[in-house]
Design a protein around this motif. Structure first.
Motif, PDB file in Angstrom:
ATOM      1  N   ALA A 107       0.816  -1.211   0.000  1.00 39.93           N
ATOM      2  CA  ALA A 107       0.000   0.000   0.000  1.00 39.93           C
ATOM      3  C   ALA A 107       0.850   1.261   0.000  1.00 39.93           C
ATOM      4  CB  ALA A 107      -0.916   0.001   1.227  1.00 39.93           C
ATOM      5  N   GLY A 108       2.095   1.150   0.493  1.00 41.64           N
ATOM      6  CA  GLY A 108       2.969   2.318   0.522  1.00 41.64           C
ATOM      7  C   GLY A 108       3.038   2.988   1.874  1.00 41.64           C
ATOM      8  N   PHE A 109       2.493   2.365   2.923  1.00 41.72           N
ATOM      9  CA  PHE A 109       2.535   2.956   4.254  1.00 41.72           C
ATOM     10  C   PHE A 109       3.774   2.524   5.025  1.00 41.72           C
ATOM     11  CE2 PHE A 109      -2.191   2.875   3.505  1.00 41.72           C
ATOM     12  CZ  PHE A 109      -2.266   4.217   3.209  1.00 41.72           C
ATOM     13  N   GLU A 110       4.470   1.505   4.517  1.00 44.67           N
ATOM     14  CA  GLU A 110       5.744   1.097   5.116  1.00 44.67           C
ATOM     15  C   GLU A 110       6.753   1.000   3.987  1.00 44.67           C
ATOM     16  OE1 GLU A 110       6.670   0.631   8.150  1.00 44.67           O
ATOM     17  OE2 GLU A 110       4.833   0.299   9.325  1.00 44.67           O
ATOM     18  N   GLN A 111       8.002   1.372   4.268  1.00 43.54           N
ATOM     19  CA  GLN A 111       9.042   1.238   3.258  1.00 43.54           C
ATOM     20  C   GLN A 111       9.742  -0.106   3.425  1.00 43.54           C
ATOM     21  OE1 GLN A 111       9.576   3.420   0.763  1.00 43.54           O
ATOM     22  NE2 GLN A 111       7.779   4.458   1.624  1.00 43.54           N
ATOM     23  N   PRO A 112       9.879  -0.887   2.341  1.00 51.64           N
ATOM     24  CA  PRO A 112      10.592  -2.156   2.465  1.00 51.64           C
ATOM     25  C   PRO A 112      12.072  -1.901   2.763  1.00 51.64           C
ATOM     26  CG  PRO A 112       9.485  -1.984   0.325  1.00 51.64           C
ATOM     27  CD  PRO A 112       9.387  -0.653   0.978  1.00 51.64           C
ATOM     28  N   GLY A 163       3.996  -3.763 -14.379  1.00 50.00           N
ATOM     29  CA  GLY A 163       5.201  -3.216 -14.980  1.00 50.00           C
ATOM     30  C   GLY A 163       5.737  -1.952 -14.315  1.00 50.00           C
ATOM     31  N   ARG A 164       5.026  -1.433 -13.288  1.00 49.25           N
ATOM     32  CA  ARG A 164       5.454  -0.223 -12.588  1.00 49.25           C
ATOM     33  C   ARG A 164       6.123  -0.620 -11.288  1.00 49.25           C
ATOM     34  NH1 ARG A 164       1.216   3.840 -10.561  1.00 49.25           N
ATOM     35  NH2 ARG A 164       0.060   1.932 -10.215  1.00 49.25           N
ATOM     36  N   ASN A 165       7.352  -0.161 -11.075  1.00 48.04           N
ATOM     37  CA  ASN A 165       7.976  -0.410  -9.781  1.00 48.04           C
ATOM     38  C   ASN A 165       7.405   0.586  -8.774  1.00 48.04           C
ATOM     39  OD1 ASN A 165       9.573  -0.726  -7.553  1.00 48.04           O
ATOM     40  ND2 ASN A 165      11.463  -1.028  -8.731  1.00 48.04           N
ATOM     41  N   LEU A 166       6.825   0.081  -7.695  1.00 48.91           N
ATOM     42  CA  LEU A 166       6.125   0.959  -6.753  1.00 48.91           C
ATOM     43  C   LEU A 166       7.049   1.671  -5.774  1.00 48.91           C
ATOM     44  CD1 LEU A 166       2.903  -1.075  -5.823  1.00 48.91           C
ATOM     45  CD2 LEU A 166       3.209   0.623  -7.615  1.00 48.91           C
ATOM     46  N   ALA A 167       8.335   1.273  -5.772  1.00 41.08           N
ATOM     47  CA  ALA A 167       9.245   1.754  -4.728  1.00 41.08           C
ATOM     48  C   ALA A 167       9.206   3.269  -4.526  1.00 41.08           C
ATOM     49  CB  ALA A 167      10.662   1.298  -5.040  1.00 41.08           C
ATOM     50  N   LYS A 168       9.280   4.023  -5.613  1.00 43.96           N
ATOM     51  CA  LYS A 168       9.400   5.476  -5.468  1.00 43.96           C
ATOM     52  C   LYS A 168       8.044   6.177  -5.525  1.00 43.96           C
ATOM     53  CE  LYS A 168      14.042   6.120  -5.665  1.00 43.96           C
ATOM     54  NZ  LYS A 168      14.214   5.002  -4.678  1.00 43.96           N
ATOM     55  N   ILE A 169       6.978   5.405  -5.636  1.00 43.95           N
ATOM     56  CA  ILE A 169       5.660   6.029  -5.769  1.00 43.95           C
ATOM     57  C   ILE A 169       5.015   6.151  -4.391  1.00 43.95           C
ATOM     58  CG2 ILE A 169       3.390   5.830  -6.870  1.00 43.95           C
ATOM     59  CD1 ILE A 169       4.714   4.115  -9.011  1.00 43.95           C
ATOM     60  N   PRO A 170       4.653   7.378  -3.965  1.00 44.04           N
ATOM     61  CA  PRO A 170       4.029   7.532  -2.647  1.00 44.04           C
ATOM     62  C   PRO A 170       2.644   6.886  -2.607  1.00 44.04           C
ATOM     63  CG  PRO A 170       3.957   9.605  -3.855  1.00 44.04           C
ATOM     64  CD  PRO A 170       4.787   8.665  -4.674  1.00 44.04           C
ATOM     65  N   ALA A 171       2.211   6.565  -1.405  1.00 38.69           N
ATOM     66  CA  ALA A 171       0.948   5.847  -1.214  1.00 38.69           C
ATOM     67  C   ALA A 171      -0.211   6.475  -1.982  1.00 38.69           C
ATOM     68  CB  ALA A 171       0.619   5.786   0.275  1.00 38.69           C
ATOM     69  N   ARG A 172      -0.248   7.820  -1.972  1.00 39.95           N
ATOM     70  CA  ARG A 172      -1.434   8.450  -2.555  1.00 39.95           C
ATOM     71  C   ARG A 172      -1.442   8.403  -4.078  1.00 39.95           C
ATOM     72  NH1 ARG A 172      -0.661  13.895  -3.992  1.00 39.95           N
ATOM     73  NH2 ARG A 172       1.451  14.606  -3.532  1.00 39.95           N
TER      74      ARG A 172
END
Lengths: 354, 286, 265
Positions: free
Chosen positions: A50-55, A64-73
């Protein structure tokens, strides 16, 4: 490439490791459950998606989108929270419209989509209500509509049914499955309730201590658990300490409590193992005919079935028997039991007797 | 990434912190320093540092008496607040919702009404020609007025009236977390209402009673308006003494020394009381 | 539910008399047609209420108190709300010390606060000014605002904010559309309690006013210490009625029990 790919996901907090080397792929439209006891890392995994915790390390790739740099919202995921997290100061309609508003969708469009979403969860008649004036099941549907209306690529459900009572939970399971299929949305469910996971999902990922232990369809996971932990966690089972004497391509021989028993072929070395036998796989018969003797210690009537506790030479066994409207053996009575050798699951011996 | 995260709480509480630094911490330090200055009637405050004020206060039975009276008044007020407030809180909790919300207005409402006004009520009640004396005389119970105004007893009566809402709030907070069916369980096991109260309710109210007592005691020990109006110059307490030193005698350093002693004794009492509570109740009622 | 017995109700009745008695006496006395305090009054007259109008002292003081209450409650709310957000939801070293500092005006004897403020304001040459009064009152009433806002901040389900974020809301939108409305009862409750506390404050104020900034409680106090006459009772009656009206208003919209005791069921 799969729709959702989670690779070697790891999350360490200052002193503990919540998730370790977790990998999972989910196909488009699939319903996958993360199942495990509390503290197994399933919620942390969800929070990272969901983006509320950073791995700490690892990657999450969605379509195909890496979610790492995308903020939760900006991830555009639909999330249903355990507490529902409805906005208490907004009506049902306003709650559902919130996500559309954030996306700058113009008013007429918005109204139409909200109406469609409320229709999907069958709440159109309560559009003007405030959440506090609704029942648990209704709030649950509002939360679902709010998450679905933004047409998310991925729907995350965090223990969505745990706040409902037993009867309502069963109804909502069917309802949830229907809505998910109608919306055709890829869904990840986090739960500690095995029956919920089995009822809803295409596949189940069983987690323990931050690691993925087994992944498969509900049926396969139930029938061929990889460990006593999983076999115990998914439904009831009789776990017996056993010694594997020999195994061939077609069958194996075990010794349980000094008694020789045959089982299915197994890919384990001879030595100490665990034998697991599901209560519903044991049959109670009246004729001796080479079957195992047993004495009824206790029995409980459950409506659609009977639950027996039996004393046998193998040890104490639980047996479940469908209620066929006939008299059943009473405590103190002697009976005989029988099972198919292939129903005996032979699992590696574990130190923790879960 | 890391530093803005750490700055956020300080940015948020920054304005309040600056306000409290400039208007609370610095003035308190200045007052503390003032208490070591000396004062002469002609020269005013002299910028020297001596223990003279403390020696004067601690060596004079006049001030001893004032401190003793202050803490005695606070202690007796606290005892009365416990004796009256605890049963009242319990009675309130057992009322039906409508009656309870009306009674809460009656019990807690006075908390919001100016202390000066509430004390005025007591001045009218307690005076030699006041309501109570007139009533007792007309009933023939006394022949001449009983002196109540300008006595410690009168101050205690009014302070109980002023402070008791705090006790009720504290006990209420402790009791509302309780499971009322425990009382029904006790009753079903044969306990009389008195036993239910002493054995079941009172132990659960204890943390509230202890914290309420602390609040009532420290507020009573530093109360100003009530003893100033009902005691005047005749029954002096610490705060009225400080007031006189500052605004009448103009001996600020001596007043500051008395105030510092008041603050110190209140803090010592609070800390030791807290330690006592923590020792006895840690974990039990969490 | 166990209900109250006969003795409990008797106790409650006597307790009510004790709580209400002194206020009833003040109100009763103020209606006297005579020139001295008498209770019960021998007749009903509004002459002492009319007398208030001939005493601009009291009216001026009431205006000062009203303006002071509004200004100081507002200043206090502006600094306390962000502080409550920091203390209530961030983890940082010094958090507990900060909270203790902001609540400390409740524990320091008011007379000590009074002389400390007097000392500071006389050094800054702000003694007796309205600005000085506002700032000092803001200190005294901040604990009340902080406590109420803090309890609504802590009581808030944070997944509600996460839900808003997941639906695409920016930080500012989350604060404006979700957080603010949800802690609003705490903010309003805190402001009202702060206003009332400032409006009633005597002990600190008595040290730092001058004749032009005298507040109503200080005016009443200095009057009472010289003489008690029906005029003081009529002014007090007006104060009581004003407070009761305010109280009923709070009770209607917020709940008096919640205001004074924090979150209760």
């Amino acid at each position: 490439m799969s729709f959702l790919e989670i690779k070697a996901l790891t999350k360490r907090f200052s002193e503990t490791t919540a998730v370790e080397d977790f990998s999972l792929t989910v196909e488009r439209g699939e319903f996958v459950s993360l199942l495990g006891p509390s503290g197994c890392g399933k919620t942390t995994t969800l929070q990272m998606i969901a983006g509320f915790e950073q791995p700490t390390s690892g990657s999450i790739i969605l379509h195909g989108r890496n979610l790492a740099k995308i903020p939760a919202r900006k991830r555009g995921l639909g999330i249903v929270f355990q507490t529902y997290a409805l906005f208490p100061h907004m009506t049902v309609e306003q709650n559902v419209a919130f996500g559309l508003e954030m996306r700058g969708i113009p008013e007429p469009d918005r109204r139409q989509k909200v109406a469609a979403a409320l229709d999907l969860v069958k709440l159109s008649h309560l559009a003007k209500r405030l959440p506090k004036a609704m029942s648990g099941g209704q709030r649950q549907r509002v939360a679902l509509a709010r998450a679905l209306v933004i047409e998310p690529e991925l729907l995350l459900l965090d223990e969505p049914l745990s706040n409902l009572d037993a009867k309502l939970r069963e109804e909502m399971q069917l309802e949830l499955r229907r809505i998910q299929q109608e919306a055709g949305v890829t869904t990840l469910l986090v739960t500690h309730d095995q029956s919920e996971a089995m009822a809803l999902s295409d596949r189940i990922a069983v987690m323990q201590s931050g690691r993925l232990m087994q992944l498969g369809t509900p049926f396969d996971t139930y029938e061929t658990p990889k460990s006593t932990f999983i076999s115990n966690f998914l439904g009831k089972t009789n776990c017996l300490n056993a010694r594997l004497v020999s195994t061939t391509g077609t069958a194996s021989t075990l010794v349980i409590n000094g008694i020789e028993v045959s089982g299915p072929s197994v890919n384990l070395l001879p030595g100490d193992v665990m034998a697991s036998l599901r209560p519903e796989r044991i049959d109670i018969v009246e004729s001796s005919d080479g079957h195992t003797e047993a004495k009824v210690l206790e029995r409980i009537f459950l409506g659609d079935q009977w639950l027996f506790r039996l004393e046998t030479k193998l040890g104490e066994l639980l047996v479940v028997r469908r209620n066929r409207g006939r008299r059943e053996a009473e405590p103190g009575e002697n009976v005989f039991i029988v099972w198919q050798p292939e129903h005996l699951q032979i699992l590696p011996a574990s130190r923790e007797s879960a | 990434m890391k530093s803005p995260q750490n700055m956020k709480p300080w940015l948020l509480s920054g304005p309040a912190f600056v306000l409290f630094l400039v208007l609370l911490l610095i003035p308190l330090v200045m007052t503390f320093m003032l208490s070591f200055n000396s004062f002469s009637f002609y020269g005013g405050i002299e910028d020297v540092y001596t223990f003279g004020n403390y020696i004067e206060v601690l060596g004079d039975s006049y001030f001893y008496e004032i401190f003793l009276r202050t803490f005695l008044i606070a202690l007796i007020t606290t005892v009365f607040c416990v004796l009256l407030g605890v049963p009242e809180a319990y009675i309130l909790l057992r009322m039906r919702p409508l009656a309870r919300s009306i009674m809460l207005l009656v019990v807690l409402g006075p908390l919001l009404i100016s202390v000066v006004v509430r004390t005025l009520g007591w001045a009218i009640l307690l005076g030699n020609n006041g309501v109570i004396n007139e009533l007792l005389q007309s009933l023939g119970l006394i022949t001449s007025p009983v002196k109540m105004l300008y006595t410690s007893g009168g101050i205690v009566a009014a302070l109980v009236h002023v402070m008791i809402p705090f006790m009720i709030i504290a006990v209420w907070a402790a009791l509302q977390r309780r499971d009322p069916s425990a009382e029904q369980a006790a009753e079903s096991l044969g306990a009389s209402p008195v036993k239910v109260f002493t054995r079941i309710v009172l132990p659960q109210a204890m943390p509230g009673i202890l914290s309420g007592s602390l609040i009532v005691f420290s507020l009573s020990a530093s109360a100003f308006a009530t003893p100033a109006i009902l005691g005047g110059r005749r029954v002096k307490v610490v705060s009225t003494t400080v007031y006189d030193e500052f605004l009448n005698t103009l001996n600020w350093p001596l007043g500051a020394a008395i105030a510092v002693l008041l603050l110190a004794s209140v803090l010592v009492i609070m800390l030791s009381w807290n330690r006592l509570i923590e020792k006895r109740y840690t974990g039990v009622f969490e | 539910m166990i209900s109250n017995g006969r003795y409990s109700l008797l106790f409650n009745a006597l307790f009510t008399l004790f709580m209400v008695g002194p206020l009833v006496v003040v109100i009763g006395v103020s209606f006297t047609p005579t020139g001295y305090l008498e209770f019960p009054p021998s007749g009903l007259s509004l002459r002492w209420f009319a007398a208030i109008l001939d005493n601009p002292d009291f009216i001026d003081a009431a205006w000062v108190s009203l303006k002071l209450g509004i200004a100081s409650a507002t200043v206090s709310t502006i600094v306390a709300v962000p502080a409550a957000l920091a203390i209530g939801r961030e983890k940082f070293s010094g958090r507990e010390a900060l909270q203790a500092l902001f609540l400390s005006p409740l524990t320091v004897p008011t007379v000590v606060l009074g002389i400390a403020f007097l000392r500071l304001l006389s050094v800054l040459e702000l003694n007796g000014t309205f600005v000085g009064l506002v700032l000092c009152h803001a200190i005294i009433i901040t604990p009340f605002v902080l406590r109420l806002v803090l309890s609504s901040v802590v009581g808030m389900d944070r997944s509600i904010e996460k839900a808003a974020i997941s639906l695409g809301a920016s930080n500012w939108t989350v604060f404006r559309r979700i957080t603010m409305p949800l802690i609003m009862p705490g903010i309003v409750g805190g402001w009202v309690l702060a206003f009332i506390t400032s409006f009633d404050e005597l002990t600190v104020t008595v040290f730092i006013v001058n004749p032009s900034t005298t507040t109503l409680p200080v005016r009443l106090f200095s009057h009472i210490t010289q003489t008690t006459d029906p005029l003081i009772a009529s002014v007090s009656t007006v104060v009581i009625l004003f407070t009761v009206a305010l109280m009923l208003l709070i009770n209607r919209f917020y709940g008096l029990d919640r205001l004074l005791m924090g979150e209760t069921k």
